[in-house]
Design a protein around this motif. Structure first.
Motif, PDB file in Angstrom:
ATOM      1  N   THR A  62       0.831  -1.207   0.000  1.00 38.88           N
ATOM      2  CA  THR A  62       0.000   0.000   0.000  1.00 38.88           C
ATOM      3  C   THR A  62       0.865   1.257   0.000  1.00 38.88           C
ATOM      4  N   SER A  63       1.881   1.260   0.857  1.00 41.29           N
ATOM      5  CA  SER A  63       2.778   2.408   0.914  1.00 41.29           C
ATOM      6  C   SER A  63       3.535   2.590  -0.393  1.00 41.29           C
ATOM      7  N   ALA A  64       3.941   1.477  -1.006  1.00 38.82           N
ATOM      8  CA  ALA A  64       4.650   1.552  -2.287  1.00 38.82           C
ATOM      9  C   ALA A  64       3.769   2.161  -3.370  1.00 38.82           C
ATOM     10  N   ALA A  65       2.490   1.788  -3.387  1.00 42.84           N
ATOM     11  CA  ALA A  65       1.578   2.337  -4.388  1.00 42.84           C
ATOM     12  C   ALA A  65       1.430   3.852  -4.211  1.00 42.84           C
ATOM     13  N   LEU A  66       1.319   4.304  -2.966  1.00 43.19           N
ATOM     14  CA  LEU A  66       1.193   5.743  -2.711  1.00 43.19           C
ATOM     15  C   LEU A  66       2.463   6.486  -3.131  1.00 43.19           C
ATOM     16  N   LEU A  67       3.616   5.885  -2.864  1.00 37.39           N
ATOM     17  CA  LEU A  67       4.871   6.528  -3.246  1.00 37.39           C
ATOM     18  C   LEU A  67       5.051   6.544  -4.761  1.00 37.39           C
ATOM     19  N   ASP A  68       4.609   5.474  -5.431  1.00 37.95           N
ATOM     20  CA  ASP A  68       4.683   5.463  -6.894  1.00 37.95           C
ATOM     21  C   ASP A  68       3.822   6.579  -7.487  1.00 37.95           C
ATOM     22  N   ARG A  73       9.819   6.879  -6.630  1.00 39.12           N
ATOM     23  CA  ARG A  73       9.923   5.516  -7.148  1.00 39.12           C
ATOM     24  C   ARG A  73      10.986   4.687  -6.423  1.00 39.12           C
ATOM     25  N   GLN A  74      12.064   5.320  -5.986  1.00 38.89           N
ATOM     26  CA  GLN A  74      13.131   4.578  -5.325  1.00 38.89           C
ATOM     27  C   GLN A  74      12.652   3.986  -3.993  1.00 38.89           C
ATOM     28  N   ALA A  75      11.970   4.797  -3.205  1.00 36.68           N
ATOM     29  CA  ALA A  75      11.428   4.304  -1.937  1.00 36.68           C
ATOM     30  C   ALA A  75      10.350   3.250  -2.176  1.00 36.68           C
ATOM     31  N   ALA A  76       9.549   3.431  -3.225  1.00 32.71           N
ATOM     32  CA  ALA A  76       8.512   2.452  -3.549  1.00 32.71           C
ATOM     33  C   ALA A  76       9.134   1.098  -3.874  1.00 32.71           C
ATOM     34  N   THR A  77      10.235   1.121  -4.604  1.00 32.96           N
ATOM     35  CA  THR A  77      10.917  -0.128  -4.959  1.00 32.96           C
ATOM     36  C   THR A  77      11.397  -0.865  -3.712  1.00 32.96           C
ATOM     37  N   ARG A  78      11.965  -0.129  -2.758  1.00 30.14           N
ATOM     38  CA  ARG A  78      12.426  -0.755  -1.523  1.00 30.14           C
ATOM     39  C   ARG A  78      11.266  -1.392  -0.755  1.00 30.14           C
ATOM     40  N   LEU A 127       9.636  -5.368 -10.144  1.00 27.19           N
ATOM     41  CA  LEU A 127      11.010  -5.221  -9.663  1.00 27.19           C
ATOM     42  C   LEU A 127      12.018  -5.455 -10.793  1.00 27.19           C
ATOM     43  N   ARG A 128      11.724  -6.414 -11.645  1.00 28.86           N
ATOM     44  CA  ARG A 128      12.610  -6.683 -12.777  1.00 28.86           C
ATOM     45  C   ARG A 128      12.668  -5.499 -13.729  1.00 28.86           C
ATOM     46  N   LEU A 129      11.512  -4.947 -14.036  1.00 31.90           N
ATOM     47  CA  LEU A 129      11.471  -3.798 -14.947  1.00 31.90           C
ATOM     48  C   LEU A 129      12.161  -2.581 -14.320  1.00 31.90           C
ATOM     49  N   ARG A 130      11.967  -2.374 -13.061  1.00 35.62           N
ATOM     50  CA  ARG A 130      12.602  -1.241 -12.378  1.00 35.62           C
ATOM     51  C   ARG A 130      14.124  -1.413 -12.371  1.00 35.62           C
ATOM     52  N   ALA A 131      14.587  -2.652 -12.130  1.00 32.11           N
ATOM     53  CA  ALA A 131      16.026  -2.896 -12.043  1.00 32.11           C
ATOM     54  C   ALA A 131      16.726  -2.695 -13.382  1.00 32.11           C
ATOM     55  N   THR A 132      16.030  -2.974 -14.468  1.00 31.44           N
ATOM     56  CA  THR A 132      16.634  -2.849 -15.797  1.00 31.44           C
ATOM     57  C   THR A 132      16.351  -1.500 -16.445  1.00 31.44           C
ATOM     58  N   GLY A 133      15.607  -0.647 -15.736  1.00 31.01           N
ATOM     59  CA  GLY A 133      15.319   0.675 -16.269  1.00 31.01           C
ATOM     60  C   GLY A 133      14.293   0.696 -17.376  1.00 31.01           C
ATOM     61  N   VAL A 138       6.146   0.725 -12.820  1.00 31.82           N
ATOM     62  CA  VAL A 138       5.134   1.321 -11.952  1.00 31.82           C
ATOM     63  C   VAL A 138       3.767   0.726 -12.243  1.00 31.82           C
ATOM     64  N   LEU A 139       3.460   0.570 -13.530  1.00 33.90           N
ATOM     65  CA  LEU A 139       2.158   0.009 -13.907  1.00 33.90           C
ATOM     66  C   LEU A 139       1.997  -1.413 -13.365  1.00 33.90           C
ATOM     67  N   ALA A 140       3.056  -2.219 -13.485  1.00 25.11           N
ATOM     68  CA  ALA A 140       2.999  -3.590 -12.961  1.00 25.11           C
ATOM     69  C   ALA A 140       2.813  -3.582 -11.443  1.00 25.11           C
ATOM     70  N   GLY A 141       3.476  -2.613 -10.776  1.00 24.50           N
ATOM     71  CA  GLY A 141       3.328  -2.512  -9.337  1.00 24.50           C
ATOM     72  C   GLY A 141       1.916  -2.122  -8.923  1.00 24.50           C
ATOM     73  N   LEU A 142       1.320  -1.189  -9.661  1.00 23.12           N
ATOM     74  CA  LEU A 142      -0.044  -0.770  -9.340  1.00 23.12           C
ATOM     75  C   LEU A 142      -1.049  -1.889  -9.616  1.00 23.12           C
ATOM     76  N   LEU A 143      -0.787  -2.672 -10.674  1.00 28.24           N
ATOM     77  CA  LEU A 143      -1.644  -3.831 -10.942  1.00 28.24           C
ATOM     78  C   LEU A 143      -1.510  -4.843  -9.804  1.00 28.24           C
ATOM     79  N   GLY A 144      -0.271  -5.036  -9.330  1.00 19.08           N
ATOM     80  CA  GLY A 144      -0.058  -5.924  -8.192  1.00 19.08           C
ATOM     81  C   GLY A 144      -0.800  -5.454  -6.959  1.00 19.08           C
ATOM     82  N   PHE A 145      -0.815  -4.125  -6.752  1.00 27.52           N
ATOM     83  CA  PHE A 145      -1.521  -3.593  -5.588  1.00 27.52           C
ATOM     84  C   PHE A 145      -3.022  -3.845  -5.688  1.00 27.52           C
ATOM     85  N   SER A 146      -3.590  -3.692  -6.871  1.00 25.68           N
ATOM     86  CA  SER A 146      -5.029  -3.934  -7.029  1.00 25.68           C
ATOM     87  C   SER A 146      -5.372  -5.394  -6.735  1.00 25.68           C
TER      88      SER A 146
END
Length: 291
Positions: A62-68, A73-78, A127-133, A138-146
């Protein structure tokens, strides 16, 4: 007009039984009765462990989604990393509880697990997409949150609508008799033969063993199974009853748990013999007035 809970449809979907049963059987093969299984149930904690662990993961997501959404984005990834790590013990504890549920609970539970598994997959992709730039993290993360939010909603319904986890004997201090209540003539009870009788508003198990009476609330604190139908054994020198449904083991003397999946002790009633009659009353609990 009657309001219909959509999760009720899931709980009654018998076509899910094949998958639900397969997950249950596989879990029971891996998690055998013992110290690890009891730890995952939360016997040591006094209530189910899974919700506490799940809150950590859901809180991170939940916190990651709000930060995204706000651009950090860096804090959201952590936080996503922490959430993924926290999901693993939460899933293990959830599976332990799932394997000891009723059919309706397991149908909702398998959909709950599927939503959470899909959410975890989305977060790993994120996480994979974020790590490779690459774009889309973000979209994958928000889908995960839903999906995680959907899983959490199903978990709440499972706990509060279908009573997976609550103490099923919590009403005893209030519904049980606060005054000495007659249970029957001493001569009506046969040594070694458990019986179920009423003590005011609650059913109780009565066992006469070698001249001693044991009186416990008859509905198991785990899933309300009739304990008088259980097996009676001796463990570590103490007489015990084994729940006939899910094999929780309670000491007859004080209702304490020898083995889960139950996490709440079984209420024991005080008893006495007066003028040839067996009487019982709720054992006082500090701070809880007897009814």
């Amino acid at each position: 007009m009657r309001q219909i809970d959509p999760v009720d449809g899931v709980a009654r979907a018998t076509w899910l039984d094949g998958v639900a049963g397969g997950v249950r059987d596989a879990t029971k093969k891996v998690l055998r009765p013992g110290t690890l299984k009891d730890a995952l149930h939360g016997v040591w904690l006094g209530h189910p462990l899974h919700p506490s662990l799940a809150q950590f993961a859901v809180g991170c997501f939940t916190s990651a989604a709000l930060l995204d959404v706000t651009g950090d984005r860096q804090a959201a990834t952590r936080l996503i990393r922490f959430g993924v790590l926290g999901s693993l013990p939460a899933a293990a504890a959830g599976l332990a509880d799932y394997a000891e549920g009723h059919e309706e609970q397991q149908r909702v539970g398998v959909v709950h697990a599927a939503a959470n598994s899909a959410a975890l997959g989305c977060y790993l992709v994120s996480l994979r997409l974020r790590a490779t730039g690459r774009r889309g993290g973000v979209l994958a993360g928000l889908l995960g949150f839903s999906l995680a939010a959907t899983g959490a909603a199903l978990g709440g319904d499972l706990a509060f609508r279908w009573a997976a986890g609550p103490n099923h004997a919590a009403e005893v201090p209030h519904a049980g008799p606060g005054n000495w209540t007659d249970l029957g003539a001493v001569g009506d009870f046969v040594d070694g033969e458990p019986v179920r009788v009423s003590a005011g508003l609650i059913p109780v198990l009565v066992l006469l063993a070698d001249g001693d009476f044991f009186v416990l609330h008859d509905r198991c604190s785990h899933m309300a199974a009739p304990l008088h139908q259980g097996e009676f054994t001796e463990q570590d020198g103490a007489r015990c009853v084994v729940c006939p449904w899910h094999s929780s083991v309670f000491r007859l003397m004080d209702g304490s748990i020898v083995r889960g999946p139950a996490t709440a002790p079984q209420p024991v009633l005080d008893s006495r013999v007066l003028d040839g009659r067996l009487q019982a009353r709720v054992r006082p609990i500090p701070g809880v007035p007897a009814s």
